[in-house]
Design a protein around this motif. Structure first.
Motif, PDB file in Angstrom:
ATOM      1  N   TYR A   7       0.707  -1.014   0.049  1.00  0.00           N
ATOM      2  CA  TYR A   7       0.003  -0.075   0.066  1.00  0.00           C
ATOM      3  C   TYR A   7       0.701   1.043  -0.189  1.00  0.00           C
ATOM      4  CZ  TYR A   7      -3.673  -3.362   1.453  1.00  0.00           C
ATOM      5  OH  TYR A   7      -4.244  -4.477   1.419  1.00  0.00           O
ATOM      6  N   GLY A  67      -4.891   3.749  -5.314  1.00  0.00           N
ATOM      7  CA  GLY A  67      -4.825   3.033  -4.182  1.00  0.00           C
ATOM      8  C   GLY A  67      -3.520   3.000  -3.388  1.00  0.00           C
ATOM      9  N   ALA A 100      -7.438   2.443  -0.351  1.00  0.00           N
ATOM     10  CA  ALA A 100      -6.322   1.706  -0.962  1.00  0.00           C
ATOM     11  C   ALA A 100      -6.871   0.155  -1.296  1.00  0.00           C
ATOM     12  CB  ALA A 100      -5.436   1.336   0.449  1.00  0.00           C
ATOM     13  N   ARG A 102      -9.957  -0.298  -2.762  1.00  0.00           N
ATOM     14  CA  ARG A 102     -10.339  -0.120  -3.978  1.00  0.00           C
ATOM     15  C   ARG A 102      -9.553   0.358  -5.203  1.00  0.00           C
ATOM     16  NH1 ARG A 102     -16.106   3.220  -2.334  1.00  0.00           N
ATOM     17  NH2 ARG A 102     -17.445   1.293  -1.687  1.00  0.00           N
ATOM     18  N   GLY A 103      -8.412   0.682  -4.855  1.00  0.00           N
ATOM     19  CA  GLY A 103      -7.705   1.339  -5.937  1.00  0.00           C
ATOM     20  C   GLY A 103      -7.915   2.777  -6.303  1.00  0.00           C
TER      21      GLY A 103
END
Length: 308
Positions: A7, A67, A100, A102-103
């Motif tokens: 992330y 994300g 993050a 869900r992008g």
């Protein structure tokens, strides 16, 4: 911590600076997406980064892109956020995990920028003004997540005080309850964003970046959680008259109440309304105080790197 790599993405320049113990200053991205129109937002963001470089530190603009929690953006990425503008999610603590997973993209508030800065190992963050306790919060409970973040996350935040649209007295009470030190840079009076006056005192007046760095390092050495707030008054030549800006804010708050504007929409609405009332003077003041905070943030970061 290995999962964090999924992330968090720190730019090569910021990574190298941190590894070599060079000074780094984090910057938020809400000011790019929600603070002013394109292309002025991008020009301002790039100028802030240059001011940090001119004062001997490396800028790390923070955002969520696709994300990824990013510390350090390219010019193209800053331009991308500037063009997307209000369509980018204004991201605070509660939004980070969702964006993050869900992008998606997000422009970080003070709270979210502090979180990403701390994850990346950055100790100093320069911004415009912090969020706080909103007027009428005794009934609405509208209190910014920035205040709790200051109590939890080990980052020194350099700002021009709490935004004038807030209840500054209650904001100071809340910070005291949370044990957050409010330090005035070369001032005993808490600045109030557009103006150097608020009628409230800071906890301590500190006159040099060196002492500010020593105080933050002492907090770290004592293993005390949470951050610190450095309040840096807007330069005299750009400060707005206290009575004039207070009246403008009251008028804007009345309109927000009539329109039923609440929650995270409140601050962008009020800042935009005040800009219109003041004929753009408040926006110019906002830009200048951010420049001023960036320069001080870089000087503190440089002193802090000498102590580590």
């Amino acid at each position: 911590m290995n999962n964090l790599k999924k992330y968090l993405e720190v730019s090569p320049e910021v990574q190298e600076a941190l590894a070599a113990n060079k000074p780094v200053v984090a910057l938020e991205s809400t000011i790019i997406s929600h603070g002013m129109p394109y292309p002025q937002n991008v020009e301002t963001a790039l100028k802030v980064e240059q001011i940090i470089r001119d004062n001997g530190a490396v800028p790390a603009t923070v955002a969520i892109i696709g994300g990824k929690l990013r510390a350090g953006l390219s010019k193209d990425e800053i331009d991308y956020l500037g063009k997307k503008g209000l369509s980018v999610t204004k991201a605070s603590r509660r939004d980070l995990a969702v964006l993050a997973a869900r992008g998606e993209d997000g422009a970080t508030t003070v709270a979210a920028t502090m979180i990403v800065a701390a994850l990346a190992g950055i100790s100093v963050f320069a911004t415009g003004g912090i969020g706080g306790v909103h007027r009428g919060a005794e009934t609405t409970m509208d209190i910014s997540a920035d205040l709790d973040e200051l109590a939890m996350t080990p980052v020194m935040v350099v700002c021009a005080g709490a935004k004038s649209i807030l209840d500054i007295g209650l904001t100071m009470e809340y910070l005291e309850t949370k044990g957050v030190s409010v330090l005035g840079y070369q001032t005993e009076e808490l600045p109030a964003f557009y103006t150097r006056k608020s009628g409230f005192k800071v906890d301590y007046r500190i006159d040099t970046p060196t002492e500010l760095a020593k105080i933050f390092q002492a907090k770290e050495d004592l293993n005390m959680k949470g951050g610190m707030l450095v309040t840096n008054p807007i330069p005299e030549e750009f400060a707005m008259d206290h009575d004039y800006i207070s009246k403008s804010i009251e008028d804007a708050c009345e309109e927000a109440e009539k329109l039923g504007i609440k929650g995270k929409e409140t601050t962008p609405f009020l800042l935009d309304k005040i800009q219109k009332i003041t004929g753009g003077k408040s926006l110019e003041a906002n830009i200048q105080l951010v420049f001023n905070n960036a320069a001080l943030g870089a000087k503190i970061a440089a002193e802090l790197s000498k102590l580590k």
